[in-house]
Design an enzyme around this catalytic site. Structure first.
Site, PDB file in Angstrom:
ATOM      1  N   GLU A  89      -2.040  -0.959 -37.478  1.00 41.17           N
ATOM      2  CA  GLU A  89      -1.998  -0.768 -36.033  1.00 41.17           C
ATOM      3  C   GLU A  89      -1.340  -1.999 -35.417  1.00 41.17           C
ATOM      4  O   GLU A  89      -1.886  -3.097 -35.454  1.00 41.17           O
ATOM      5  CB  GLU A  89      -3.407  -0.583 -35.470  1.00 41.17           C
ATOM      6  CG  GLU A  89      -3.397  -0.322 -33.973  1.00 41.17           C
ATOM      7  CD  GLU A  89      -4.801  -0.255 -33.373  1.00 41.17           C
ATOM      8  OE1 GLU A  89      -4.949   0.393 -32.320  1.00 41.17           O
ATOM      9  OE2 GLU A  89      -5.733  -0.866 -33.944  1.00 41.17           O
ATOM     10  N   HIS A 121      -7.892   8.592 -31.987  1.00 44.22           N
ATOM     11  CA  HIS A 121      -9.230   8.444 -31.403  1.00 44.22           C
ATOM     12  C   HIS A 121      -9.246   7.538 -30.178  1.00 44.22           C
ATOM     13  O   HIS A 121     -10.270   7.451 -29.496  1.00 44.22           O
ATOM     14  CB  HIS A 121     -10.170   7.850 -32.462  1.00 44.22           C
ATOM     15  CG  HIS A 121      -9.742   6.486 -32.912  1.00 44.22           C
ATOM     16  ND1 HIS A 121      -8.624   6.293 -33.714  1.00 44.22           N
ATOM     17  CD2 HIS A 121     -10.222   5.246 -32.642  1.00 44.22           C
ATOM     18  CE1 HIS A 121      -8.467   4.993 -33.914  1.00 44.22           C
ATOM     19  NE2 HIS A 121      -9.423   4.342 -33.284  1.00 44.22           N
ATOM     20  N   ASP A 122      -8.157   6.860 -29.883  1.00 45.32           N
ATOM     21  CA  ASP A 122      -8.085   5.951 -28.746  1.00 45.32           C
ATOM     22  C   ASP A 122      -7.310   6.532 -27.569  1.00 45.32           C
ATOM     23  O   ASP A 122      -6.960   5.802 -26.640  1.00 45.32           O
ATOM     24  CB  ASP A 122      -7.420   4.631 -29.161  1.00 45.32           C
ATOM     25  CG  ASP A 122      -8.360   3.709 -29.916  1.00 45.32           C
ATOM     26  OD1 ASP A 122      -9.586   3.842 -29.749  1.00 45.32           O
ATOM     27  OD2 ASP A 122      -7.863   2.857 -30.679  1.00 45.32           O
ATOM     28  N   ASP A 134      -6.914  -1.712 -38.652  1.00 56.17           N
ATOM     29  CA  ASP A 134      -7.170  -1.776 -37.223  1.00 56.17           C
ATOM     30  C   ASP A 134      -6.748  -3.130 -36.649  1.00 56.17           C
ATOM     31  O   ASP A 134      -6.984  -4.185 -37.259  1.00 56.17           O
ATOM     32  CB  ASP A 134      -8.666  -1.550 -36.981  1.00 56.17           C
ATOM     33  CG  ASP A 134      -9.045  -1.588 -35.522  1.00 56.17           C
ATOM     34  OD1 ASP A 134      -8.699  -0.631 -34.806  1.00 56.17           O
ATOM     35  OD2 ASP A 134      -9.676  -2.572 -35.091  1.00 56.17           O
ATOM     36  N   ASP A 190     -10.638   3.314 -42.496  1.00 58.76           N
ATOM     37  CA  ASP A 190     -10.276   2.320 -41.497  1.00 58.76           C
ATOM     38  C   ASP A 190     -10.660   0.945 -42.011  1.00 58.76           C
ATOM     39  O   ASP A 190     -11.791   0.742 -42.480  1.00 58.76           O
ATOM     40  CB  ASP A 190     -11.006   2.597 -40.183  1.00 58.76           C
ATOM     41  CG  ASP A 190     -10.058   2.815 -39.021  1.00 58.76           C
ATOM     42  OD1 ASP A 190      -9.207   1.937 -38.812  1.00 58.76           O
ATOM     43  OD2 ASP A 190     -10.169   3.845 -38.343  1.00 58.76           O
TER      44      ASP A 190
END
Length: 583
Positions: free
Chosen positions: A267, A343-344, A210, A104
């Site tokens: 993202e 994960h969100d 991210d 990430d």
């Protein structure tokens, strides 16, 4: 609609990526927190599934105010997770197993404990002052200090925070402890590129970037449009995909990524339209390999936010999103990321299908078929391969620890006078959508703590009590399990790469199948190439699809909730069927 262009092949297009949330994967040292040695110990398991790469959520040194997305040192590892040497071992072990590692890359913001920010806030004359956003206060008509603009933080409240030392506000779009970096500063950009090279030089194979498109804000930082009586408003019109965004990505690629054989996926929040997405991923733009637009994981959000109830027809919405990106990418020579969880988000099994005992296995297999028969690079989240689900409805608000959900619950509770009895609607949506569900500890076996940690450890968060039945050990040697179905689908995807990875896509109209079914055809992009058709049901209903088109086609795989009888296809609840042309 189909595409006739032959797509250029690449390793990152053919890869299937397995996302690991490090805190929740495997605890190797009894501190209740997953770690890098735990990941290393399971490389053989991950490889046995048939995936090609791991995406590791943040493991950098961090105060952990937002589970590692608040980084205080990009070149060191959060001590409970391990060391840089452990990371090097993981890289080496993966490469020895012909697998790759994505990290990430969180460079829209840092922690307020990062040395850059400590220097920046030390003085208005600091050489790093311009590495972040600092602004004077506004003064209202009564002489009161106010924020520089009305932007609302993504986690609630103001996006601006007062610093007593230097008597200015700084911008933090997430938590107050996550100040936004100022990408218009060239020295800051160069330092960030050096941190990227640090890991790429060690063998990391790429990054998931991210909050990628928040790196460019409107230079004037204007007020967001006022749409209600709240003190802070949505400013995303001015802080997402700003005027320099593409300059920054192209520079990042030229300065860093083009010097390595690496993969990039950004993202892309607040941006879901075809034209805007094309500017990031079209090959001739020379920017990113692919993006996460987020629309597939936002599909059940309400009109005013995540924790409102949606009125959407979920299968229809999923079909529309699938058709949009499968059909759009070939137009501009872009490439799809294919996913439905991360994960969100809550688990797709619970949100979009069913985790009820009578349907859970079939629904999990259906989701696997949907994901792995689409064109693009698939991403799955740890636990998807065994049908992990959300926490059940018997878990109250105290079971949720994620800052996003907790902040929202507390703010609504306060607005309702502190009356817990009025919060059922909010809790219902948390039970579907809270980020906690995607971060539940991995369920390895039926022992205490699900094999995630030893019985004497105290896991960092709630373990879903269904682990005694739903775990890796109970499935890995069962040919009829969800895990085995994933492995079958992954094997077929590699066997038919030209069909399922690079093949064309044609949607089948809802009117042919029924509103709960998604169907599409795939075809190799050569004359006389193989063809396949997929039908997946997101519904408890039964469907009969009458068509002569696929008579004589072979059943390649099914989740045993579907069958073919002459010219009719029967789909049971959450049925899934993949046919291939036998000619």
């Amino acid at each position: 609609m189909t595409s006739s262009a032959i797509v250029e092949k690449a390793w990152w297009k053919e890869a299937v990526v397995y996302q690991i949330y490090p805190a929740s994967f495997l605890d190797s040292n009894d501190d209740g927190l997953g770690d890098i040695p735990g990941v290393i110990s399971k490389v053989a398991y991950i490889k046995s599934l048939g995936v090609d790469a791991i995406w590791l959520s943040p493991v950098y040194t961090s105060p952990q105010k937002d589970m590692g997305y608040d980084i205080s040192d990009y070149r060191s590892i959060h001590a409970p997770y391990g060391t840089v040497e452990d990371m090097q071992t993981l890289i080496n072990v993966l490469h020895d197993n012909q697998m790759r590692l994505l990290m990430d890359l969180v460079v829209n913001h840092t922690s307020d404990q990062h040395d850059w920010f400590k220097q920046s806030r030390s003085s208005r004359e600091s050489e790093k002052r311009g590495w972040y956003f600092w602004r004077d206060a506004k003064i209202d008509t009564n002489g009161n200090r106010k924020e520089p603009n009305n932007w609302r933080s993504i986690f609630g409240g103001s996006a601006w925070h007062w610093d007593e030392t230097t008597q200015q506000y700084y911008l933090a779009l997430f938590l107050p402890s996550q100040p936004d970096l100022n990408w218009s500063n060239p020295e800051m950009r160069r330092a960030t590129y050096d941190d990227m090279r640090f890991w790429l030089d060690r063998g990391v194979d790429g990054f998931r970037i991210d909050s990628m498109n928040l790196m460019s804000k409107h230079p004037d930082l204007p007020d967001g449009k006022v749409v209600n009586n709240e003190p802070f408003q949505d400013g995303s019109e001015f802080f997402a995909s700003g005027p320099k965004m593409h300059n920054y990505i192209r520079e990042m690629r030229t300065e860093v990524f083009d010097n390595y054989d690496c993969m990039t996926v950004g993202e892309l929040g607040f941006t879901k339209d075809e034209q805007s997405v094309s500017q990031y991923v079209a090959k001739d733009r020379h920017e990113l390999n692919m993006v996460f637009t987020g629309d597939i994981v936002d599909v059940d959000f309400g009109p005013n936010g995540k924790y409102e109830r949606t009125i959407n027809n979920i299968p229809r919405k999923i079909r529309e999103i699938t058709d949009l990106w499968q059909q759009s990418m070939p137009k501009f020579n872009g490439w799809n990321s294919v996913y439905y969880s991360n994960h969100d988000s809550g688990r797709p099994l619970t949100r979009y299908a069913s985790d009820s005992p009578e349907h859970r296995a079939a629904a999990a297999k259906m989701l696997a078929m949907y994901l792995l028969s689409l064109g693009g690079t698939p991403f799955l989240l740890q636990g998807d391969e065994i049908g992990m689900a959300n926490l059940g409805k018997d878990y109250g608000p105290d079971a949720y620890i994620d800052v996003e959900a907790k902040n929202y619950y507390i703010s609504v509770l306060k607005s309702r006078g502190g009356n817990e009895s009025t919060m059922d609607d909010v809790l219902r949506e948390m039970q579907l959508k809270s980020r906690d569900h995607g971060r539940l500890p991995m369920q390895w076996d039926s022992s205490v703590n699900a094999g995630f940690a030893s019985p004497k450890a105290r896991p960092w968060m709630t373990i879903n009590k269904d682990y005694t039945e739903w775990n890796v050990a109970s499935q890995i040697n069962d040919p009829n399990s969800v895990f085995s179905f994933w492995r079958t689908m992954l094997t077929l995807r590699k066997q038919y790469t030209d069909l399922f990875v690079y093949g064309s896509y044609k949607s089948i109209p809802e009117s042919v199948m029924g509103e709960g079914v998604i169907g599409f055809e795939r075809a190799e992009q050569v004359v006389g190439g193989k063809r396949a058709v997929v039908f997946v049901s997101f519904s408890e209903q039964k469907y009969t699809i009458s068509t002569d088109k696929y008579v004589g086609w072979d059943v390649l795989v099914t989740n045993h909730r579907a069958s073919v009888d002459n010219s009719c296809i029967e789909l049971g609840p959450f049925g899934a069927l993949l046919l291939i042309d036998s000619k």
